[in-house]
Write a protein that holds these residues in place. Sequence first.
Motif: not given
Ligand SMILES: [Mg+2]
Lengths: 256, 475
Positions: A45, A89, A170-171
Amino acid sequence: MQDTLLTIDGLSAGTEDKPILHDIHLELGSGQTHVLMGPNGAGKSTLGHVIMGDPSYQVTSGSITFDGADITDLTSDKRSLAGIFLSYQAPVEVPGVPLYSFLRTICQMRPELKTTARKFRERVGQICEQLELSDSFLMRELNVGFSGGEKKKVEMLQLLLLQPKLAILDETDSGLDVDALSIVSRGIEAYRAQCDGTLLVITHNTRILERLDVDRTHVMVRGHLVAEGDASLVGEIDASGFSRFEDELAAKGGVA
Amino acid sequence: MSDAPERKHSEVADVDRSLYDFVMPEEGYERYDDGLTPDIVRAISAKKDEPAWMRELRLKALDAFHEMRMASNWGPDVSALDMDHISTYVSPQTKQARNWDDVPDDIKTTFERLGIPEAERESLAGVGAQYDSEIVYHNMREEVAEQGVIYTTIEDALHDPQWEPVVHQYFGTLIPMRDHKFAALHYAVWSGGSFVYVPAGVSLSYPLQSYFRLNASGAGQFEHTLIIVEEGADLHFIEGCSAPKYYEANLHAGAVELFVKDHARLRYSTIENWSKNMFNLNTKRATVGADAKMEWVSGSFGSHVSYLYPTTFLQGARSSCEFTGITFAGATQDLDTGCKVILNGADTTASVDTKSISKDGGVNTFRSSVIIGRRADRARATVSCSSLMLDDISRSDTIPAMDVRNPTASVGHEATIGRISDDTILYLMSRGCSEAEARTMVVNGFANPVSKELPLEYAVEMNNLIKLEMEGAIG
Ligand SMILES: [Mg+2]
Ligand SMILES: Nc1ncnc2c1ncn2[C@@H]1O[C@H](COP(=O)(O)OP(=O)(O)OP(=O)(O)O)[C@@H](O)[C@H]1O
């Protein structure tokens, strides 16, 4: 040979009192899909945020070149306008700002996306339908009280509207139920198809990758990019985890 | 010393206030001497050709003004306000018009730049426009007049044999002359303002609006607004105020008296943007009958110093009061505002929701006072106040007071102070907003619960005001 869209060269970065990323080298070719994997806390991240220009991290050495220009010192807004998008995220809640007017604002500030109110409404409607996101969200305050999955869909909605040259996800897949996951996957495909966008996908799950044509896979451990391979590397990680990479890094004397 | 430009502490002068900040020449105006004497008060009264009772009331108020002391132990400093250098009466030499074409050009231009005639055409049932001490324009749609609605100046009502007794009956009964020193001053020199009478059962589908513009420097504006909403009637009244910036102090000491009868509803909205040399010492009060509803919506951006605490008396059973307000204090501003509710009827409810924004050393003080009377069985009041601080040099205080004299009543109070988080700014910037745009967006979002209570065009004006103030902050 494809053009290079993003070049990260010898980048080290961290917070004021803590180095997080060490000597990162990364090249993303235009239209390619790259995957970034690594254990929790590895710095994935952070890398996404540093590419986006998050001022809570300082770049101590190295440079970031995007679309032929050195962007290492640009603020986030300039990077966004240049065509970089980071799907968070953990998207931030902004009370009192209706989602729809926010979307309108961020599109109208880009000459290439400026359009009439009617066309814009239609476009947003289409994307919402595609993401199976009810219209009623548009009148709600940006991310306020949205469930985890809803927030991720709203990030996708922005991605599809803005059509950036580079999207860092991000995810985006984490916290999604099975149906939502396939909706989001199709969204990513649509983005790729629409504007030949470049992707850097940060994930812990192979599922989202099933529908994507992965060009390269990168592995990050304790702030170092320790391995790079083709799509098959994903399967290997899925099967045997990160311990091999951890050991290799330790053997090289790489410490966080 | 670094020679990097100082960005955080902007001067007021940096803000592009051209929308509000323009001055028209005062040539040929009738301007009374500065200071306060019985002669000046008599001259104002004579000019208005008032009934004797009004002249006597003025002179009594003048005595009260000289007798009473400044409240010196609380609130912002008003020592820079020197009554000997304030002219209490300045009048453009023009008759009150019913048609904008009959308004002198410079005054007409002023109101056009403020968007008043346009709003009148599009979304208002009637408009009154005051310039310095006198109303220069007053008009109401015919269909509203046909319903028996009266919207005029108090001066004109006093000259009308039908309405003079009504004004006499109500005027000065809600805000006592000796309420505070500036209430006394108001009654001595009041001029202009509005008289509104909505007959029983009549409900207006569009708002009425009065706009107050103080153009003269070193002068005061003392308009009196008297509104009577009869049983079952419904009115939305909007007041707007602005003035160009001067270096001399200006004074605004208006009075607003609102009578909301049984089953009636009154919404009173204010967008105030006085310039930052203004002492805004205004008094507003409403009394509310059974099953009736009083709604206040207030956006305060301007003035150097404000003392402003609209007060509501919930007299009738089941009457209610909602107060939604926002104040924005920037450099050189010390705004002491709040709200007072006295719940006397049984089953009355009050809900107060206010926001304050402070930046560049601005000071916001929010005082709330909830008094629940002995007979107010099951009365309920909630007060919530949230403050947003845009830097470390500004201030925001909340001072709640409550006095509950009925054991079945309940009062709740909640106060929060917040800052704009870096994460929020980054998130918005990562979508292309500049830092200034991101901060403005967050502040507008914070103000949203108030702006959404305003008619659209005023909500837009409020957002623009916030934008102006925020641009000043980032440079
Ligand atoms: Mg992360
Ligand atoms: N702003 C910050 N302040 C202090 N430490 C930070 C900050 N941001 C990241 N870190 C630390 O840096 C390391 C990397 O964090 P990062 O969030 O980049 O990991 P990640 O690879 O994304 O992990 P995950 O898979 O759990 O999301 C962690 O130890 C984290 O605690």
